[in-house]
Structures are given as structure tokens and as C-alpha cells.
Design a protein around this motif. Structure first.
Motif, PDB file in Angstrom:
ATOM      1  N   SER A   5      -2.620   2.753  -6.850  1.00  7.38           N
ATOM      2  CA  SER A   5      -1.721   3.112  -7.965  1.00  7.38           C
ATOM      3  C   SER A   5      -0.330   2.493  -7.763  1.00  7.38           C
ATOM      4  N   ILE A   6       0.186   2.599  -6.528  1.00  7.60           N
ATOM      5  CA  ILE A   6       1.510   2.023  -6.221  1.00  7.60           C
ATOM      6  C   ILE A   6       1.477   0.505  -6.386  1.00  7.60           C
ATOM      7  N   SER A   7       0.394  -0.120  -5.926  1.00  2.35           N
ATOM      8  CA  SER A   7       0.276  -1.579  -6.000  1.00  2.35           C
ATOM      9  C   SER A   7       0.327  -2.068  -7.446  1.00  2.35           C
ATOM     10  N   ILE A   8      -0.424  -1.408  -8.327  1.00  3.49           N
ATOM     11  CA  ILE A   8      -0.477  -1.853  -9.736  1.00  3.49           C
ATOM     12  C   ILE A   8       0.835  -1.542 -10.461  1.00  3.49           C
ATOM     13  N   TRP A   9       1.367  -0.355 -10.225  1.00  2.38           N
ATOM     14  CA  TRP A   9       2.645   0.011 -10.857  1.00  2.38           C
ATOM     15  C   TRP A   9       3.754  -0.959 -10.428  1.00  2.38           C
ATOM     16  N   ALA A  10       3.781  -1.292  -9.116  1.00  2.00           N
ATOM     17  CA  ALA A  10       4.783  -2.232  -8.611  1.00  2.00           C
ATOM     18  C   ALA A  10       4.604  -3.618  -9.218  1.00  2.00           C
ATOM     19  N   SER A  11       3.370  -4.014  -9.459  1.00  2.00           N
ATOM     20  CA  SER A  11       3.097  -5.339 -10.048  1.00  2.00           C
ATOM     21  C   SER A  11       3.666  -5.438 -11.461  1.00  2.00           C
ATOM     22  N   TYR A  12       3.491  -4.375 -12.244  1.00  2.00           N
ATOM     23  CA  TYR A  12       4.058  -4.366 -13.609  1.00  2.00           C
ATOM     24  C   TYR A  12       5.585  -4.362 -13.558  1.00  2.00           C
ATOM     25  N   LEU A  13       6.143  -3.612 -12.640  1.00  2.00           N
ATOM     26  CA  LEU A  13       7.608  -3.564 -12.511  1.00  2.00           C
ATOM     27  C   LEU A  13       8.173  -4.951 -12.156  1.00  2.00           C
TER      28      LEU A  13
END
Length: 592
Positions: A5-13
Motif C-alpha cells: 500500500s505504501i509503495s503504490i501510494w508513494a508512486s502516485y505521490l
């Protein structure tokens, strides 16, 4: 789930410079949920939750990459079908990279932490590994990963120029074998591990010569033929044995020649519970005899070899016979019942000082026992009879040697009139046999010394039990009748040199850390052993380690008469027995 979840959220950010547009929020959430589900399923599929990460390697790294790659691909498809829009390429690449770093990183961080703990642990011996190949690398990894290991590898030495001045497992390859002594000083080495299981005996002996002056303990990885029976573990790193110092390559045998006289036959081994007898049983079983008879006087030793044979050779038909070769009637009943076709006679009293004090027992076992078994072999039509003899039978100075020489003489006489092929095989000391010098030295070193040697000039020939037995079986194939086969024992070894080498390779200094005391020559011993009498001469065989002492002319009637006299003096005064032995064996030097 959290890391994905952190990996994908960080990618969008990262993609939208910290401000995700509202039109992409739903896609982000969908991609996140789908990725969590597919990634967990994919990781289960690649068994990533069943692995022990303390021992993680390139195989685990590959599995993580494949699991994340497949998960991302499936997640992109599902997200497109659910949201109706493509995930941006930059988000896809960033999320793949981030998931790989986090999912792999947290696992390999555990391994790195354990490795750091091991490296920083005190009270570990610093080890230098000779050989930076596959075996040396595997040993280094296992030692670095084990908290229980007593050694910590700090460097390698390897003769391959391509490996020198590089690093293996994070450890430097310092140079070739010529810098071993320098490496020990500069890196404060406590132990040396020779990790070249493919090396010949001669090469190992050369390496040990380099290591001996260093005064550190030397360990060795078992030979490659031993390793194929199981994985290398730190428990398989063994201390150096004396046969490593001898530097002889393994015996080559003519399998076809041996199979021709053993395979499908009933084979009798007397003295089967002893060091030589039990090894004869193990090796004869490899040639598939129809039945293997293991005869011995001591029930415990026979029981032990019987259990071992049933475990190692479950298909082999074995029969344990508790009997004494001194009992003629019992021997006759054994031969009548089983009709052995091949006989290996290893039953004997062998301890020189003990037989000096008990000559009657030496005669009963070594002379009369051999006569009984040989007579039965002749009477019941055995095809071959092989006597296990000793170099102490040549110009004997002991009762034991004289009795073994009489046994040789008797079977040579019997061969002239018998259809059975009789032969003797003569060799020197075997390493590791019961009561032999090497186990005693090791015991004394373990107890802190002193190591006792009889005389500073004492010289002996040495051979390992397995190689001696291989050559005995091979010699049996060459027998035509009446020969005394002599095994090439290599170079004779000074006993005091052997003691000094064992002390050094155990990490001590002779005469300083561990003392050496000279106790004096024991009754019946001589400073050096011979392998041939003056009359025998020597001939060669097809095998470069087996020679033939030519049969000596012996008058059968005279020998029978003398042996009857010998039987009558059993139990008499020791001096009378020795005088009669001297009469039968003129070269017997009655020094006791």
C-alpha cells in the motif's frame, strides 16, 4: 499489505509531485487493493512465506522479482477493467521498483542483521580458508550465518590468479598458498580450513607441510566422494588425520578381477569383529557375495558389525557365527554347514607387548587357530584362503611376529598338496586400528600431554584400514598358490615426527605446549620393520601397490612335527616356548 500500500501510494505521490488529482484517487485505491491481493497470492505461489531468510541467496531474490513482476502485470490488467483507465507508466515502474525494494529489503535486512551479529560475536576463532571455490564459498557462508559456529572466516587463500585480490562473500582473497604464514600474522588467524575436496592426497599433504610451521589448528573438508552422501555442514569440517599427512592417493582396484572370485560365492571372514575383519566385511559386501559369514569370538563386536551390515547392505545375506578358531570341532561344523568358497583369515592376537607376556595364547590363536581354519578350508574344498599377516613376521623379534611367520609357513606347505589356493598378505601398521599409536596420541594431546613415544629413532610403515583391506581383496585375485603378497606401504615414517606433526596441527607447539616423553622400546619391538625375508626376493603384480614374495621351500613333515611339539608346550614356561619358536623360525631374535 502495508508495504505494498505504501509503495503504490508513494508512486502516485512521486508521479504527481505530491498532489494526486481527484480523477486518479479511485484508480490509486483500486490499484492498491488489487496489488495487495495479487501480490500476496503470487508470493504464496513462489513459497516466499515458507523460506528461512537467514540463509537467503540469489534464489530467493529471483523468486521475489518474479512474484512482484507477475503481481504488477495482473494488477494493471484488473485495474484497467475495473476503473476503465490505464495506470500511468511512470506509476507502474515506480510501484514495481518500490515494492521490490521494500518486500525484498525487509527480508534481506534480517539476513544482514544476523550476519552482523555473527561477525561481531566475540570468542570466535578467526579462520583462514584455503580454497575460494564452490566448497570454500559454501563453508564461509555457513560459518558466517551460524551463531553456534566456533570459527569466523576472515580471509581466503587461493592459487587461482583470477580470484586473488578480489572478494568472495565479502572476504578478501589474499593471494596464493605462499602467503599463508604472512596471512596468519597479519590477520591474527587461529584456524586454517582446507576447503579443496577435489584435491589429491598428495596435494593435501603439500598444503599441510605449509601449514605445519604456523602453529595454528588445521581443519579439512572431507573428500568429494564423502560429500556426495550429504550436504556440507560445519560439523563435517574435520580435524586433520595422519593419512592426510601421508599424502597417498586412493587405491585403484580391478573390480572385474575381484568380482570374479567373490561375486555369488559364500565368503567367510574370521576375526570379523576386529578392525581389519570388520572392514573386510564392509568391502566384500560391495562385490555381492551370495552369503557373507562373519565369524568371531567376541559376541559384542560381532553384534556391532552385524547391525551395521544390515543397515548399510539390507539386500546382502549375512550370517553371524560366534566361534573360536582354536576350537577345531567348531571350525569343522561351521565349514560343514556353510561350505565357504572364499576364506579371509583375519582372526589373530596382534598386540606385541601383550603376547610377549602370554606366548601360549599367541600360539593357540595365531598358529593353531590358523592351522584349524586352513585345514578345514582344504578338507571342505574352499577355493581360496587368504591369510592376513604382518611385517612383524619378517625376521621377528616378538612372539607375535614369530607365530605369524609360522602361520605363513604352514599355509605355504599346505598349498603344495591342496586344491585350495592359499596365500598370505603382509602389511605394516594400520591407522586407527584398535590399540594403535595414533588414537593414543590424539587422546594424550586432548588431555594436555605428554605424548609418549617409545624411542626417538622408532620407524614404522603406515596404511589406512580401508586401503589395506582393498589391497588384501585385490591380492586375493592375483593368488595362484603359496605366495606371500607384500603391500606397498609408502615411505616409512618416524614415530616422533608423526607425534610432532599431530601436536602442531592441533594448534600446539611440541615440547613447549605439549611435551613428548620417550618411554623406551617395549618387549618384542624393534626400531624398524621389514617387509621381506632374505630368502623370498620380490616380484611384481599387475597392481603397482602389490608385490609378491616368492614361496620358500619348507619341509612339510618337519613343520608338522615341530607344530605338534609347539602344541604340547602350550602352557609351559615362557623360555621353553621361545626356544622352540626360535628353532622353527631361525630368524627369530629372542630378545625378551
Amino acid at each position: 499489505m502495508l508495504l505494498i500500500s505504501i509503495s503504490i501510494w508513494a508512486s502516485y505521490l512521486f508521479r504527481f509531485e505530491g498532489n494526486i488529482p481527484s480523477s486518479y484517487l479511485m484508480q490509486c485505491l483500486t490499484f492498491c487493493i488489487v496489488s495487495v491481493i495479487t501480490c500476496i497470492v503470487s508470493m504464496y505461489g513462489f513459497h516466499l512465506y515458507n523460506r528461512i531468510w537467514q540463509y537467503a541467496s540469489i534464489i530467493e531474490m529471483t523468486a521475489i522479482v518474479r512474484a512482484v513482476l507477475i503481481s504488477c502485470a495482473i494488477s494493471l490488467l484488473f485495474t484497467f477493467f475495473i476503473s476503465g483507465s490505464y495506470v500511468p507508466l511512470s506509476v507502474t515502474l515506480l510501484s514495481f521498483e518500490t515494492m521490490l525494494l521494500t518486500l525484498g529489503g525487509i527480508r534481506f535486512a534480517w539476513r544482514a542483521y544476523r550476519s552482523l551479529l555473527v561477525r561481531n560475536k566475540k570468542n570466535k576463532n578467526r579462520a583462514l580458508i584455503i580454497g575460494a571455490g564452490d566448497c570454500g564459498t559454501l563453508v564461509a557462508r555457513k560459518l558466517l550465518a551460524s551463531e553456534e559456529a566456533a570459527m569466523l572466516p576472515v580471509a581466503f587463500v587461493d592459487d587461482d590468479p583470477a580470484k586473488q585480490k578480489r572478494e568472495v562473500c565479502g572476504l578478501p582473497v589474499l593471494g596464493n598458498r605462499s602467503i599463508v604464514q604472512e596471512a596468519i600474522r597479519t590477520h591474527r588467524i587461529d584456524d586454517i580450513i582446507i576447503a579443496i575436496p577435489t584435491a589429491s592426497k598428495r596435494e593435501v599433504a603439500n598444503l599441510l607441510e605449509i601449514c605445519k610451521p604456523t602453529g595454528v589448528k588445521v581443519k579439512i573438508i572431507p573428500r568429494i566422494e564423502d560429500l556426495i552422501h550429504g550436504k556440507v555442514s560445519i560439523n563435517e569440517i574435520r580435524n586433520v588425520d595422519v593419512d592426510d599427512l601421508l599424502g597417498r592417493d586412493p587405491v585403484k582396484v580391478d573390480l572385474q578381477g575381484i568380482a570374479n572370485y567373490v561375486e555369488g560365492k559364500t565368503v567367510l571372514v574370521t576375526g570379523a569383529g576386529g578392525s581389519i575383519g570388520s572392514e573386510l566385511c564392509r568391502q566384500i559386501a560391495l562385490y555381492r557375495p551370495q552369503k557373507l559369514l562373519m565369524l568371531g569370538h567376541g559376541e559384542n563386536s560381532i553384534y556391532a558389525i552385524e547391525m551395521e551390515m544390515k543397515r548399510q547392505f539390507p539386500q546382502q545375506q549375512v550370517e553371524s557365527v560366534i566361534a573360536d578358531v582354536q576350537d577345531l570341532k567348531r571350525m569343522e561344523s561351521v565349514f560343514k554347514k556353510y561350505a565357504p568358497q572364499v576364506v579371509f583369515h583375519a582372526a589373530a592376537h596382534k598386540h606385541v607387548p601383550l603376547m610377549e607376556g602370554n606366548p601360549s595364547e599367541a600360539i593357540k590363536n595365531n598358529v593353531l587357530g590358523t592351522k584349524h581354519v586352513a585345514d578345514c578350508a582344504d578338507q571342505f574344498g574352499a577355493e581360496r584362503f587368504v591369510l592376513i599377516s604382518t611385517d612383524k613376521a619378517v625376521n621377528p623379534t616378538s612372539v607375535m611376529g614369530a607365530t605369524k611367520r609360522i602361520a605363513e609357513m604352514y599355509i605355504q606347505c599346505l598349498d603344495k598338496t591342496s586344491k585350495t589356493i592359499f596365500a598370505a598378505v603382509r602389511f605394516g601398521n594400520v591407522l586407527g586400528s584398535r590399540g594403535s599409536v595414533i588414537p593414543r596420541f590424539k587422546e594424550q594431546i586432548a588431555m594436555g600431554g605428554p605424548v609418549t613415544v617409545t624411542h626417538p629413532e622408532m620407524i614404522r610403515y603406515f596404511m589406512t584400514i580401508p586401503e589395506a583391506v582393498q589391497l588384501v581383496i585385490q591380492a586375493g585375485a592375483y593368488a595362484k598358490g603359496g605366495e606371500v603378497f607384500i603391500l606397498d606401504m609408502g615411505k616409512p615414517v618416524k614415530i616422533v615426527d608423526l607425534a610432532e606433526d599431530l601436536i602442531r596441527l592441533s594448534g600446539f607447539q611440541p615440547y613447549t605446549d605439549i611435551g613428548i616423553e620417550f618411554s623406551g622400546i617395549r618387549p618384542g619391538e624393534k626400531l624398524f620393520e621389514e617387509l621381506l625375508t632374505n630368502e623370498e626376493g620380490i616380484g611384481s603384480t599387475k597392481h603397482d601397490r602389490i608385490f609378491i614374495g616368492q614361496p620358500v621351500n619348507i619341509n612339510r613333515a618337519e613343520l608338522d612335527f615341530e607344530m605338534k611339539k609347539l602344541e604340547k608346550v602350550v602352557g609351559e614356561d615362557n623360555a621353553i616356548i621361545r626356544e622352540l619358536l626360535k628353532h622353527i623360525v631361525p630368524t627369530f631374535q629372542n630378545v625378551s
